[in-house]
Write a protein that holds these residues in place. Structure first.
Motif, PDB file in Angstrom:
ATOM      1  N   UNK A  72      -3.987  13.730  -2.088  1.00  0.00           N
ATOM      2  CA  UNK A  72      -3.162  13.268  -3.199  1.00  0.00           C
ATOM      3  C   UNK A  72      -3.790  12.065  -3.902  1.00  0.00           C
ATOM      4  N   UNK A  73      -4.820  11.444  -3.294  1.00  0.00           N
ATOM      5  CA  UNK A  73      -5.447  10.270  -3.892  1.00  0.00           C
ATOM      6  C   UNK A  73      -6.420  10.608  -5.014  1.00  0.00           C
ATOM      7  N   UNK A  74      -6.897  11.853  -5.103  1.00  0.00           N
ATOM      8  CA  UNK A  74      -7.963  12.149  -6.067  1.00  0.00           C
ATOM      9  C   UNK A  74      -7.675  13.420  -6.872  1.00  0.00           C
ATOM     10  N   UNK A  75      -6.586  13.438  -7.626  1.00  0.00           N
ATOM     11  CA  UNK A  75      -6.291  14.616  -8.450  1.00  0.00           C
ATOM     12  C   UNK A  75      -7.255  14.719  -9.626  1.00  0.00           C
ATOM     13  N   UNK A  76      -7.437  15.945 -10.132  1.00  0.00           N
ATOM     14  CA  UNK A  76      -8.153  16.110 -11.394  1.00  0.00           C
ATOM     15  C   UNK A  76      -7.306  15.512 -12.508  1.00  0.00           C
ATOM     16  N   UNK A  77      -7.903  14.689 -13.336  1.00  0.00           N
ATOM     17  CA  UNK A  77      -7.155  14.061 -14.427  1.00  0.00           C
ATOM     18  C   UNK A  77      -8.117  13.689 -15.539  1.00  0.00           C
ATOM     19  N   UNK A  78      -7.562  13.422 -16.729  1.00  0.00           N
ATOM     20  CA  UNK A  78      -8.389  13.079 -17.876  1.00  0.00           C
ATOM     21  C   UNK A  78      -8.718  11.593 -17.948  1.00  0.00           C
ATOM     22  N   UNK A  79      -8.073  10.799 -17.139  1.00  0.00           N
ATOM     23  CA  UNK A  79      -8.328   9.366 -17.161  1.00  0.00           C
ATOM     24  C   UNK A  79      -7.642   8.691 -15.996  1.00  0.00           C
ATOM     25  N   UNK A  80      -7.894   7.402 -15.836  1.00  0.00           N
ATOM     26  CA  UNK A  80      -7.340   6.665 -14.700  1.00  0.00           C
ATOM     27  C   UNK A  80      -5.815   6.648 -14.739  1.00  0.00           C
ATOM     28  N   UNK A  81      -5.217   6.327 -15.879  1.00  0.00           N
ATOM     29  CA  UNK A  81      -3.762   6.214 -15.936  1.00  0.00           C
ATOM     30  C   UNK A  81      -3.078   7.545 -15.631  1.00  0.00           C
ATOM     31  N   UNK A  82      -3.603   8.630 -16.200  1.00  0.00           N
ATOM     32  CA  UNK A  82      -3.022   9.937 -15.902  1.00  0.00           C
ATOM     33  C   UNK A  82      -3.171  10.257 -14.417  1.00  0.00           C
ATOM     34  N   UNK A  83      -4.320   9.925 -13.852  1.00  0.00           N
ATOM     35  CA  UNK A  83      -4.538  10.176 -12.431  1.00  0.00           C
ATOM     36  C   UNK A  83      -3.581   9.390 -11.556  1.00  0.00           C
ATOM     37  N   UNK A  84      -3.359   8.116 -11.898  1.00  0.00           N
ATOM     38  CA  UNK A  84      -2.428   7.299 -11.123  1.00  0.00           C
ATOM     39  C   UNK A  84      -0.995   7.815 -11.249  1.00  0.00           C
ATOM     40  N   UNK A  91       4.900  14.422  -4.004  1.00  0.00           N
ATOM     41  CA  UNK A  91       6.099  14.541  -3.149  1.00  0.00           C
ATOM     42  C   UNK A  91       5.867  13.868  -1.794  1.00  0.00           C
ATOM     43  N   UNK A  92       6.925  13.228  -1.277  1.00  0.00           N
ATOM     44  CA  UNK A  92       6.806  12.508  -0.012  1.00  0.00           C
ATOM     45  C   UNK A  92       6.353  13.422   1.120  1.00  0.00           C
ATOM     46  N   UNK A  93       6.782  14.685   1.099  1.00  0.00           N
ATOM     47  CA  UNK A  93       6.387  15.611   2.165  1.00  0.00           C
ATOM     48  C   UNK A  93       4.873  15.816   2.180  1.00  0.00           C
ATOM     49  N   UNK A  94       4.274  15.863   0.983  1.00  0.00           N
ATOM     50  CA  UNK A  94       2.825  16.044   0.921  1.00  0.00           C
ATOM     51  C   UNK A  94       2.114  14.760   1.332  1.00  0.00           C
ATOM     52  N   UNK A 114       1.606   3.374   7.551  1.00  0.00           N
ATOM     53  CA  UNK A 114       2.978   3.724   7.930  1.00  0.00           C
ATOM     54  C   UNK A 114       3.941   3.481   6.767  1.00  0.00           C
ATOM     55  N   UNK A 115       3.728   2.390   6.038  1.00  0.00           N
ATOM     56  CA  UNK A 115       4.598   2.088   4.902  1.00  0.00           C
ATOM     57  C   UNK A 115       4.383   3.082   3.759  1.00  0.00           C
ATOM     58  N   UNK A 116       3.147   3.514   3.548  1.00  0.00           N
ATOM     59  CA  UNK A 116       2.895   4.544   2.543  1.00  0.00           C
ATOM     60  C   UNK A 116       3.620   5.836   2.901  1.00  0.00           C
ATOM     61  N   UNK A 117       3.639   6.158   4.177  1.00  0.00           N
ATOM     62  CA  UNK A 117       4.247   7.415   4.632  1.00  0.00           C
ATOM     63  C   UNK A 117       5.756   7.452   4.434  1.00  0.00           C
ATOM     64  N   UNK A 118       6.397   6.282   4.312  1.00  0.00           N
ATOM     65  CA  UNK A 118       7.847   6.264   4.061  1.00  0.00           C
ATOM     66  C   UNK A 118       8.146   5.830   2.624  1.00  0.00           C
ATOM     67  N   UNK A 119       7.090   5.798   1.796  1.00  0.00           N
ATOM     68  CA  UNK A 119       7.213   5.478   0.375  1.00  0.00           C
ATOM     69  C   UNK A 119       7.780   4.081   0.158  1.00  0.00           C
ATOM     70  N   UNK A 121       7.986   0.622  -1.345  1.00  0.00           N
ATOM     71  CA  UNK A 121       7.590   0.289  -2.722  1.00  0.00           C
ATOM     72  C   UNK A 121       6.383  -0.646  -2.770  1.00  0.00           C
ATOM     73  N   UNK A 122       6.404  -1.721  -1.999  1.00  0.00           N
ATOM     74  CA  UNK A 122       5.305  -2.681  -2.056  1.00  0.00           C
ATOM     75  C   UNK A 122       3.994  -2.065  -1.578  1.00  0.00           C
ATOM     76  N   UNK A 123       4.058  -1.167  -0.598  1.00  0.00           N
ATOM     77  CA  UNK A 123       2.847  -0.506  -0.114  1.00  0.00           C
ATOM     78  C   UNK A 123       2.220   0.337  -1.217  1.00  0.00           C
ATOM     79  N   UNK A 124       3.059   1.023  -1.996  1.00  0.00           N
ATOM     80  CA  UNK A 124       2.543   1.859  -3.075  1.00  0.00           C
ATOM     81  C   UNK A 124       2.038   1.017  -4.238  1.00  0.00           C
ATOM     82  N   UNK A 125       2.642  -0.144  -4.467  1.00  0.00           N
ATOM     83  CA  UNK A 125       2.101  -1.059  -5.468  1.00  0.00           C
ATOM     84  C   UNK A 125       0.734  -1.574  -5.040  1.00  0.00           C
ATOM     85  N   UNK A 126       0.592  -1.862  -3.739  1.00  0.00           N
ATOM     86  CA  UNK A 126      -0.715  -2.287  -3.213  1.00  0.00           C
ATOM     87  C   UNK A 126      -1.754  -1.189  -3.397  1.00  0.00           C
TER      88      UNK A 126
END
Length: 319
Positions: A72-84, A91-94, A114-119, A121-126
């Motif tokens: 999920x970290x490296x999707x095909x995208x047209x630019x950085x913002x779209x990729x992010x 989805x959390x399950x993925x 572990x914090x990323x796995x439970x979504x 917020x601060x972990x995902x901002x990091x």
């Protein structure tokens, strides 16, 4: 070995990516920085490691040297913002499934993971800040060269596809590629056996990775990543001709010498480079099936293959 099992539907649905994928190239850069010195990347690895910030190196806990990090970290995208945006929308399950695949098999389970796995917020901002910092440090400045090399590579491969057909084109994506029935095989140190899903394959050259690999998807085309003919450290800062974009200025100049045979010593003398540098460049051209090499006593002679001559003709270098 990488063994990629094609169905008839997959062969009918082979396409080229329209443009390079910034987050995918970023993942390869992060992985490459953790590997032992790779000849064509050694200087880039050493120089880049010295300049990385702790914010960027935090991604080492997610992406291993094999580049088999969370998909999920490296999707095909047209630019950085779209990729992010696509990363945040995973989805959390993925997210949990991919982190479970990567950790602890290849990476440790850290509190951040572990914090990323439970979504949390601060972990995902990091994570987003780390990806932006890494992109700025590794991808942003050379992106123009990456794009130019990508488009030259895509144009060349498309021409090969029209001339030689899909099987020859796919086998030629990396050194040693071959077909065993409907299975495409590439030499690799590890063993990977991958069955495609019938949704086709997107071909994606990478300027920052040195071996073929595949990202498998069940409900959409899989992605076959292969090493571009010219890796990022050898892409010219300001290429002035199509052949120079594809091969790099020095290798283009070498190929231009070889409609008529030259020895390694001749090449080095003609271009004012060392014999070791000439040998390294001719090996890359040979791996790309653009030249053949023969030994005559102590001398090593090189000359163009039909494919190399075709490339020169396409660039208008030979008649």
């Amino acid at each position: 070995m990488l063994r990629l099992h094609f169905t008839a539907e997959d062969l009918l649905r082979v396409t080229f990516a329209a443009e390079p994928a910034p987050l995918m190239e970023l993942g390869f850069a992060i992985a490459m920085l953790q590997r032992e010195a790779v000849p064509q990347f050694a200087r880039w690895q050493r120089r880049t490691r010295e300049s990385l910030s702790p914010e960027t190196t935090a991604l080492f806990s997610l992406v291993p040297p094999t580049a088999r990090g969370p998909m999920f970290l490296d999707p095909l995208s047209k630019g950085l913002d779209e990729g992010l945006d696509r990363v945040r929308a995973t989805p959390l399950s993925r997210v949990r499934a991919e982190l479970g695949r990567v950790c602890p098999a290849h990476r440790p389970i850290t509190p951040w993971v572990k914090e990323l796995a439970v979504h949390e917020r601060e972990a995902w901002q990091t994570l987003e800040h780390a990806l932006r910092a890494a992109h700025s440090a590794l991808i942003d400045e050379p992106w123009g060269r990456i794009e130019a090399g990508f488009q030259a590579e895509r144009a060349w491969r498309t021409r090969l596809l029209a001339r030689d057909g899909i099987r020859t084109t796919l086998a030629g994506l990396a050194a040693g590629g071959r077909w065993e029935g409907t299975t495409l095989v590439f030499p690799r140190p590890d063993e990977t056996d991958a069955g495609l899903s019938g949704h086709g394959v997107v071909l994606l050259p990478s300027a920052l990775w040195s071996r073929p690999m595949v990202a498998l998807y069940d409900d959409e085309p899989s992605i076959l990543i292969y090493p571009a003919v010219t890796p990022l450290p050898l892409l010219d800062e300001a290429p002035t001709d199509p052949l120079g974009v594809l091969l790099g200025r020095t290798r283009a100049a070498i190929l231009d010498l070889l409609p008529h045979g030259h020895s390694t010593s001749d090449i080095a003398k003609e271009l004012g480079i060392s014999k070791s540098s000439a040998s390294e460049h001719t090996k890359t051209l040979r791996d790309a099936r653009l030249i053949v090499t023969q030994r005559d006593g102590k001398a090593v002679w090189h000359s163009c293959t039909p494919l190399g001559l075709e490339l020169l003709r396409g660039a208008g270098t030979v008649g």
